[in-house]
Design an enzyme around this catalytic site. Structure first.
Site, PDB file in Angstrom:
ATOM      1  CB  SER A  94      -0.924  -0.014   1.223  1.00  0.00           C
ATOM      2  OG  SER A  94      -0.172  -0.147   2.407  1.00  0.00           O
ATOM      3  CD  GLU A 109       1.150   7.646   5.279  1.00  0.00           C
ATOM      4  OE1 GLU A 109       1.000   6.531   5.828  1.00  0.00           O
ATOM      5  OE2 GLU A 109       1.647   8.626   5.857  1.00  0.00           O
ATOM      6  CB  THR A 167      -1.156  12.317   5.868  1.00  0.00           C
ATOM      7  OG1 THR A 167      -0.860  13.396   4.992  1.00  0.00           O
ATOM      8  CG2 THR A 167      -0.185  11.180   5.643  1.00  0.00           C
ATOM      9  CE1 TYR A 168      -8.756  15.470   8.751  1.00  0.00           C
ATOM     10  CE2 TYR A 168      -7.862  15.626  10.955  1.00  0.00           C
ATOM     11  CZ  TYR A 168      -8.872  15.878  10.046  1.00  0.00           C
ATOM     12  OH  TYR A 168     -10.002  16.539  10.463  1.00  0.00           O
ATOM     13  CB  ALA A 173      -0.176  18.852  12.499  1.00  0.00           C
ATOM     14  CG  HIS A 219      -3.738   8.961   7.366  1.00  0.00           C
ATOM     15  ND1 HIS A 219      -2.451   8.859   7.816  1.00  0.00           N
ATOM     16  CD2 HIS A 219      -3.838   8.087   6.330  1.00  0.00           C
ATOM     17  CE1 HIS A 219      -1.787   7.967   7.089  1.00  0.00           C
ATOM     18  NE2 HIS A 219      -2.610   7.494   6.170  1.00  0.00           N
ATOM     19  CG  ASP A 231       2.212  14.962  16.866  1.00  0.00           C
ATOM     20  OD1 ASP A 231       2.087  14.593  18.044  1.00  0.00           O
ATOM     21  OD2 ASP A 231       2.851  14.334  16.008  1.00  0.00           O
ATOM     22  CG  HIS A 238       4.691   8.190  20.321  1.00  0.00           C
ATOM     23  ND1 HIS A 238       4.597   9.232  21.224  1.00  0.00           N
ATOM     24  CD2 HIS A 238       4.243   8.661  19.139  1.00  0.00           C
ATOM     25  CE1 HIS A 238       4.084  10.287  20.596  1.00  0.00           C
ATOM     26  NE2 HIS A 238       3.851   9.966  19.337  1.00  0.00           N
ATOM     27  CG  PHE A 276      10.219  13.236   9.164  1.00  0.00           C
ATOM     28  CD1 PHE A 276       9.293  14.060   9.791  1.00  0.00           C
ATOM     29  CD2 PHE A 276       9.796  12.002   8.703  1.00  0.00           C
ATOM     30  CE1 PHE A 276       7.972  13.663   9.957  1.00  0.00           C
ATOM     31  CE2 PHE A 276       8.485  11.587   8.863  1.00  0.00           C
ATOM     32  CZ  PHE A 276       7.573  12.422   9.485  1.00  0.00           C
ATOM     33  CG  HIS A 321       1.602   1.866   4.638  1.00  0.00           C
ATOM     34  ND1 HIS A 321       0.414   2.002   3.950  1.00  0.00           N
ATOM     35  CD2 HIS A 321       1.883   3.116   5.125  1.00  0.00           C
ATOM     36  CE1 HIS A 321      -0.005   3.266   4.026  1.00  0.00           C
ATOM     37  NE2 HIS A 321       0.867   3.959   4.725  1.00  0.00           N
TER      38      HIS A 321
END
Ligand code: FAD
Length: 282
Positions: A11, A13, A44-45, A47, A73, A105, A147, A214, A264
């Protein structure tokens, strides 16, 4: 469906483009990647919900252009329950049945997470199940290298378990360069009775400076030997890409040999680097 080494699904992204030109490029990228028949795409969504409309629009455009199922997302920290409810119902009406559920975040400058909002991803998963029952296949995030805000590996694992118990269907990991961290994490999960698929997130290496920055921020460890080698290339981007392709191909090979259910790819909205990896593995 094209499978890497005939057994592993893939998949890809994307992130929503900021400009019309970027949007057109993204659709072309998705069309190229659709050629290897991925299981799904995801978008993605930003922040704190900063790309709410662009994420929604991009998902629709990709589905229309490629016919490949595409998962939005969704993060909870910047959104009220009402706006989450509206988005979920909108996605459901469009026939979308896979979603990536995150805490997210807040963008810098937005201060503390608003009180009254859902605070953690397990609460979002619970909310989605309460609102929509079994409609969505819910993906959650997992962190083989822990995390960055977690108190430790055990606490982070307990959090992951809460997300699964709240109704997550499968997980996608933060990217990593050390296969052992993934295998150790999966072993720990299985011992805790967590039995959902845990799909490794794969980051192609195309740019050293951005990737190092990053990785520091998101808690993905770049081994010294990879840093040193990439550093030595300076701005020779062809060498960075060639070395990166070799390193990530080997990582994927080890993961496939170790029995991962799927891969992914964080495409960074580029078809070339992910496609090369898939071709190397085919
Ligand atoms: P959570 O699972 O809620 O965990 C967040 C932190 O809180 C962890 O340290 C956890 O251990 C801790 N925690 C959880 N519950 C509790 C509790 N009850 N008490 C104390 N501590 C707790 N970000 C975006 O903004 N948009 C995206 O589209 C996006 N996509 C992503 C996709 C993937 C596959 C991954 C791996 C990450 C993505 N991210 C995205 C980044 C993600 O939002 C951040 O990593 C964020 O900091 C954590 O989100 P989460 O869903 O993992 O949070």
């Amino acid at each position: 469906m094209t499978l890497v080494k005939n057994k592993v699904q893939v998949s890809f992204e994307f992130f929503p483009a900021r400009t019309e030109e970027g949007g057109e490029k993204l659709i072309k990228t998705a069309q190229q990647l659709a050629g290897v028949s991925p299981e799904f795409f995801s978008v993605t969504y930003g922040a704190g919900g900063s790309t709410r409309d662009r994420t929604k629009g991009t998902v629709s455009q990709i589905i229309e252009a490629t016919g490949i199922p595409t998962a939005p997302h969704l993060s909870c920290v910047g959104d009220t329950r009402e706006s989450l409810r509206e988005l979920l119902s909108n996605y459901k009406d469009q026939g979308i049945n896979r979603i990536v559920a995150l805490r997210g975040d807040l963008p810098s400058g937005m201060g503390r997470f608003a009180s009254g909002h859902l605070q953690y991803a397990n609460e979002l998963v619970e909310f989605i199940r309460e609102e929509t029952g079994d409609h969505f296949h819910i993906e959650v995030a997992a962190y083989p290298e822990v995390h960055p805000q977690a108190h430790g590996m055990d606490a982070d694992l307990a959090n992951f378990k809460r997300k699964v118990e709240s109704g997550a269907t499968s997980a996608i990991t933060q990217y990593f360069f050390n296969a052992d961290s993934y295998f150790y994490f999966v072993d720990r999960c299985r011992k805790e009775g967590i039995d959902i698929p845990i799909v490794p997130g794969i980051m192609p290496i195309t740019n050293y400076i951005k990737l190092a920055r990053f990785s520091d921020a998101c808690g993905a460890e770049m081994p010294r030997w990879i840093r040193k080698q990439l550093e030595s290339y300076g701005d020779d981007s062809a060498s960075i890409k060639a070395f990166g392709e070799e390193v990530i191909t080997r990582l994927c090979e080890r993961l496939i040999e170790g029995g991962v259910p799927a891969l992914h790819f964080y495409s960074l909205n580029m078809a070339g680097p992910s496609l090369k990896l898939v071709q190397n593995l085919s």
